[in-house]
Design a protein around this motif. Structure first.
Motif, PDB file in Angstrom:
ATOM      1  N   ALA A  29       0.831  -1.205   0.000  1.00  0.00           N
ATOM      2  CA  ALA A  29       0.000   0.000   0.000  1.00  0.00           C
ATOM      3  C   ALA A  29       0.866   1.256   0.000  1.00  0.00           C
ATOM      4  CB  ALA A  29      -0.937  -0.007   1.206  1.00  0.00           C
ATOM      5  N   VAL A  30       1.940   1.238   0.783  1.00  0.00           N
ATOM      6  CA  VAL A  30       2.843   2.390   0.840  1.00  0.00           C
ATOM      7  C   VAL A  30       3.573   2.575  -0.491  1.00  0.00           C
ATOM      8  CG1 VAL A  30       4.931   3.304   1.912  1.00  0.00           C
ATOM      9  CG2 VAL A  30       3.147   2.273   3.334  1.00  0.00           C
ATOM     10  N   PHE A  31       4.034   1.480  -1.068  1.00  0.00           N
ATOM     11  CA  PHE A  31       4.741   1.545  -2.351  1.00  0.00           C
ATOM     12  C   PHE A  31       3.849   2.140  -3.431  1.00  0.00           C
ATOM     13  CE2 PHE A  31       5.652  -0.443  -6.476  1.00  0.00           C
ATOM     14  CZ  PHE A  31       6.958  -0.006  -6.681  1.00  0.00           C
ATOM     15  N   THR A  32       2.624   1.619  -3.557  1.00  0.00           N
ATOM     16  CA  THR A  32       1.726   2.130  -4.590  1.00  0.00           C
ATOM     17  C   THR A  32       1.276   3.555  -4.281  1.00  0.00           C
ATOM     18  OG1 THR A  32      -0.073   0.939  -3.451  1.00  0.00           O
ATOM     19  CG2 THR A  32       0.894  -0.102  -5.405  1.00  0.00           C
ATOM     20  N   ALA A  33       1.179   3.895  -2.994  1.00  0.00           N
ATOM     21  CA  ALA A  33       0.828   5.271  -2.628  1.00  0.00           C
ATOM     22  C   ALA A  33       1.909   6.246  -3.085  1.00  0.00           C
ATOM     23  CB  ALA A  33       0.615   5.383  -1.121  1.00  0.00           C
ATOM     24  N   LEU A  34       3.172   5.854  -2.957  1.00  0.00           N
ATOM     25  CA  LEU A  34       4.269   6.707  -3.403  1.00  0.00           C
ATOM     26  C   LEU A  34       4.195   6.943  -4.914  1.00  0.00           C
ATOM     27  CD1 LEU A  34       7.273   5.293  -1.317  1.00  0.00           C
ATOM     28  CD2 LEU A  34       6.093   7.482  -1.011  1.00  0.00           C
ATOM     29  N   VAL A  35       3.856   5.901  -5.659  1.00  0.00           N
ATOM     30  CA  VAL A  35       3.713   6.042  -7.108  1.00  0.00           C
ATOM     31  C   VAL A  35       2.574   7.004  -7.430  1.00  0.00           C
ATOM     32  CG1 VAL A  35       3.180   4.839  -9.260  1.00  0.00           C
ATOM     33  CG2 VAL A  35       4.661   3.750  -7.560  1.00  0.00           C
ATOM     34  N   VAL A  36       1.449   6.834  -6.751  1.00  0.00           N
ATOM     35  CA  VAL A  36       0.284   7.680  -6.992  1.00  0.00           C
ATOM     36  C   VAL A  36       0.565   9.130  -6.587  1.00  0.00           C
ATOM     37  CG1 VAL A  36      -2.090   8.129  -6.232  1.00  0.00           C
ATOM     38  CG2 VAL A  36      -1.401   5.819  -6.885  1.00  0.00           C
ATOM     39  N   LEU A  37       1.302   9.327  -5.511  1.00  0.00           N
ATOM     40  CA  LEU A  37       1.641  10.685  -5.084  1.00  0.00           C
ATOM     41  C   LEU A  37       2.549  11.379  -6.108  1.00  0.00           C
ATOM     42  CD1 LEU A  37       2.182  10.186  -1.249  1.00  0.00           C
ATOM     43  CD2 LEU A  37       0.267  11.332  -2.381  1.00  0.00           C
ATOM     44  N   LEU A  38       3.500  10.641  -6.681  1.00  0.00           N
ATOM     45  CA  LEU A  38       4.326  11.211  -7.735  1.00  0.00           C
ATOM     46  C   LEU A  38       3.475  11.557  -8.959  1.00  0.00           C
ATOM     47  CD1 LEU A  38       7.479   8.893  -7.546  1.00  0.00           C
ATOM     48  CD2 LEU A  38       7.338  11.301  -6.901  1.00  0.00           C
ATOM     49  N   ALA A  39       2.527  10.677  -9.267  1.00  0.00           N
ATOM     50  CA  ALA A  39       1.605  10.962 -10.365  1.00  0.00           C
ATOM     51  C   ALA A  39       0.743  12.180 -10.030  1.00  0.00           C
ATOM     52  CB  ALA A  39       0.723   9.745 -10.643  1.00  0.00           C
ATOM     53  N   GLY A  40       0.395  12.332  -8.747  1.00  0.00           N
ATOM     54  CA  GLY A  40      -0.382  13.490  -8.325  1.00  0.00           C
ATOM     55  C   GLY A  40       0.391  14.789  -8.499  1.00  0.00           C
ATOM     56  N   TRP A  41       1.692  14.753  -8.246  1.00  0.00           N
ATOM     57  CA  TRP A  41       2.548  15.916  -8.476  1.00  0.00           C
ATOM     58  C   TRP A  41       2.487  16.332  -9.947  1.00  0.00           C
ATOM     59  CZ3 TRP A  41       5.366  19.600  -6.120  1.00  0.00           C
ATOM     60  CH2 TRP A  41       6.390  20.220  -6.843  1.00  0.00           C
ATOM     61  N   GLU A  42       2.537  15.342 -10.829  1.00  0.00           N
ATOM     62  CA  GLU A  42       2.461  15.622 -12.264  1.00  0.00           C
ATOM     63  C   GLU A  42       1.071  16.089 -12.664  1.00  0.00           C
ATOM     64  OE1 GLU A  42       5.814  12.307 -13.621  1.00  0.00           O
ATOM     65  OE2 GLU A  42       3.673  11.890 -13.870  1.00  0.00           O
ATOM     66  N   TRP A  43       0.050  15.476 -12.068  1.00  0.00           N
ATOM     67  CA  TRP A  43      -1.323  15.858 -12.422  1.00  0.00           C
ATOM     68  C   TRP A  43      -1.589  17.319 -12.054  1.00  0.00           C
ATOM     69  CZ3 TRP A  43      -4.963  12.600 -14.748  1.00  0.00           C
ATOM     70  CH2 TRP A  43      -6.209  13.223 -14.982  1.00  0.00           C
ATOM     71  N   SER A  44      -1.037  17.767 -10.940  1.00  0.00           N
ATOM     72  CA  SER A  44      -1.243  19.158 -10.540  1.00  0.00           C
ATOM     73  C   SER A  44      -0.719  20.116 -11.605  1.00  0.00           C
ATOM     74  CB  SER A  44      -0.589  19.422  -9.182  1.00  0.00           C
ATOM     75  OG  SER A  44       0.829  19.309  -9.272  1.00  0.00           O
ATOM     76  N   ARG A  45       0.353  19.698 -12.282  1.00  0.00           N
ATOM     77  CA  ARG A  45       0.893  20.502 -13.387  1.00  0.00           C
ATOM     78  C   ARG A  45      -0.047  20.459 -14.583  1.00  0.00           C
ATOM     79  NH1 ARG A  45       5.548  18.852 -17.304  1.00  0.00           N
ATOM     80  NH2 ARG A  45       6.234  20.837 -18.194  1.00  0.00           N
ATOM     81  N   ALA A 113     -10.416  17.904  -9.585  1.00  0.00           N
ATOM     82  CA  ALA A 113     -11.380  16.860  -9.233  1.00  0.00           C
ATOM     83  C   ALA A 113     -11.215  15.645 -10.153  1.00  0.00           C
ATOM     84  CB  ALA A 113     -12.806  17.398  -9.329  1.00  0.00           C
ATOM     85  N   MET A 114     -10.938  15.909 -11.408  1.00  0.00           N
ATOM     86  CA  MET A 114     -10.682  14.830 -12.363  1.00  0.00           C
ATOM     87  C   MET A 114      -9.510  13.976 -11.888  1.00  0.00           C
ATOM     88  SD  MET A 114      -9.684  15.213 -16.410  1.00  0.00           S
ATOM     89  CE  MET A 114     -10.937  16.461 -16.713  1.00  0.00           C
ATOM     90  N   GLY A 115      -8.476  14.635 -11.388  1.00  0.00           N
ATOM     91  CA  GLY A 115      -7.331  13.906 -10.864  1.00  0.00           C
ATOM     92  C   GLY A 115      -7.702  13.033  -9.686  1.00  0.00           C
ATOM     93  N   ALA A 116      -8.638  13.519  -8.850  1.00  0.00           N
ATOM     94  CA  ALA A 116      -9.077  12.733  -7.684  1.00  0.00           C
ATOM     95  C   ALA A 116      -9.759  11.452  -8.123  1.00  0.00           C
ATOM     96  CB  ALA A 116     -10.008  13.567  -6.810  1.00  0.00           C
ATOM     97  N   TRP A 117     -10.675  11.540  -9.112  1.00  0.00           N
ATOM     98  CA  TRP A 117     -11.395  10.320  -9.495  1.00  0.00           C
ATOM     99  C   TRP A 117     -10.587   9.433 -10.434  1.00  0.00           C
ATOM    100  CZ3 TRP A 117     -14.875  14.540 -11.524  1.00  0.00           C
ATOM    101  CH2 TRP A 117     -14.731  14.765 -12.896  1.00  0.00           C
ATOM    102  N   VAL A 118      -9.424   9.912 -10.867  1.00  0.00           N
ATOM    103  CA  VAL A 118      -8.513   9.063 -11.633  1.00  0.00           C
ATOM    104  C   VAL A 118      -7.496   8.382 -10.714  1.00  0.00           C
ATOM    105  CG1 VAL A 118      -6.621   9.079 -13.322  1.00  0.00           C
ATOM    106  CG2 VAL A 118      -8.758  10.291 -13.823  1.00  0.00           C
ATOM    107  N   LEU A 119      -6.846   9.151  -9.852  1.00  0.00           N
ATOM    108  CA  LEU A 119      -5.710   8.628  -9.085  1.00  0.00           C
ATOM    109  C   LEU A 119      -6.115   7.855  -7.835  1.00  0.00           C
ATOM    110  CD1 LEU A 119      -3.257  11.646  -9.382  1.00  0.00           C
ATOM    111  CD2 LEU A 119      -3.287   9.534 -10.709  1.00  0.00           C
ATOM    112  N   VAL A 120      -7.115   8.335  -7.099  1.00  0.00           N
ATOM    113  CA  VAL A 120      -7.503   7.634  -5.866  1.00  0.00           C
ATOM    114  C   VAL A 120      -8.023   6.228  -6.169  1.00  0.00           C
ATOM    115  CG1 VAL A 120      -9.050   7.641  -3.877  1.00  0.00           C
ATOM    116  CG2 VAL A 120      -7.900   9.757  -4.571  1.00  0.00           C
ATOM    117  N   PRO A 121      -8.959   6.052  -7.119  1.00  0.00           N
ATOM    118  CA  PRO A 121      -9.383   4.688  -7.441  1.00  0.00           C
ATOM    119  C   PRO A 121      -8.267   3.817  -8.010  1.00  0.00           C
ATOM    120  CG  PRO A 121     -11.023   6.266  -8.188  1.00  0.00           C
ATOM    121  CD  PRO A 121      -9.800   7.050  -7.806  1.00  0.00           C
ATOM    122  N   THR A 122      -7.278   4.428  -8.654  1.00  0.00           N
ATOM    123  CA  THR A 122      -6.140   3.649  -9.141  1.00  0.00           C
ATOM    124  C   THR A 122      -5.406   2.994  -7.971  1.00  0.00           C
ATOM    125  OG1 THR A 122      -5.814   5.050 -11.087  1.00  0.00           O
ATOM    126  CG2 THR A 122      -3.915   3.764 -10.338  1.00  0.00           C
TER     127      THR A 122
END
Length: 266
Positions: A29-45, A113-122
């Motif tokens: 869970a921690v490993f995949t969370a780190l991946v998603v958080l990095l993706a979240g950094w990119e999504w914010s851009r 919001a789009m990022g939320a419904w893409v990344l959190v369910p991932t």
């Protein structure tokens, strides 16, 4: 560029495989969370945040959400996967009519919001599949990679009718058909390997076709956002390969949808 791509792949591939299949439970869970958080950094851009402080705040908020979700039970996880599925219907509506419907998702808050419904369910989908067994996680990864390879070669050889020229001019309907063919063959092979009943095998095949089409949508969604923002890559976190989202865009649609649709009794 080729040398840099090879170097990055040389350390990225074993690290990814070790994390996905060598870890379980909280560590996974921690490993995949780190991946998603990095993706979240990119999504914010991609969403339109250029300030480092704003983007950091966005990632922090996403991290808090994932931390809270870590205590939810399986039933609530299903609701989050449903939330993601509804979000992807909205994504489909916008991608298929780009750029005519840009005004509907142009506001910053809509893209966040789009990022939320893409990344959190991932993230939820990865953990649901890992809990179901490494074989199911392996299958959905191979499904996406196989579909991508099939689409590339069939599209190059026979591609004539453009799939979404305003979003990704290189993709064709023939390529999509090639991807579906490869993933369907994979589903048949997997059903034989797992000794599934005939009914379960047909069910897996149907889900595979749906998820393959969803993976194409995942790719197109990121392409649409990059085109809107005038960006070539989501970031340069992976030298020679672009960003994390550039590598997992198809998975952001495929993983949560497969986790939602796969019958646990197989």
């Amino acid at each position: 560029m080729l040398k840099q791509r090879v170097i990055t792949a040389a350390w990225l591939a074993p690290l990814t495989l070790a994390g996905l299949f060598g870890l379980q439970g909280t560590a996974f869970a921690v490993f995949t969370a780190l991946v998603v958080l990095l993706a979240g950094w990119e999504w914010s851009r991609l969403a339109g945040l250029d300030s480092t402080r704003q983007r950091g705040g966005c990632v922090l908020g996403l991290g808090v959400v994932l931390l809270v979700l870590g205590w939810l039970d399986a039933d609530r996880a299903t609701w989050l996967l449903l939330f993601g599925g509804l979000g992807w219907l909205a994504n489909l509506y916008w991608v298929t009519a780009y750029p005519e419907r840009v005004a509907q998702w142009r506001p910053l808050w809509v893209r966040l919001a789009m990022g939320a419904w893409v990344l959190v369910p991932t993230w939820v989908g990865f953990n649901v599949l890992r809990e179901a067994g490494a074989a199911w996680l392996l299958f959905v990864l191979l499904l996406v990679w196989g579909a991508d390879i099939g689409a590339y070669f069939v599209g190059r050889a026979f591609g004539r009718r453009k799939l979404a020229p305003s979003v990704s001019p290189g993709k064709s309907w023939e390529g999509v058909a090639g991807g579906v063919l490869v993933s369907s063959l994979l589903a048949v092979a997997f059903a034989i390997w797992q000794s599934l009943s005939l009914g379960a095998a047909f069910g897996l095949l149907a889900v595979t076709v749906i998820v393959t089409l969803a993976s194409v949508l995942g790719d197109l969604l990121e392409s649409m956002l990059k085109r809107f923002r005038g960006l070539k890559d989501s970031s340069q976190l992976l030298p020679g390969h672009g960003g994390i989202l550039d590598r997992i865009d198809s998975l952001t649609a495929a993983v949560p949808l497969f986790a939602l649709l796969y019958p646990g009794g197989w």
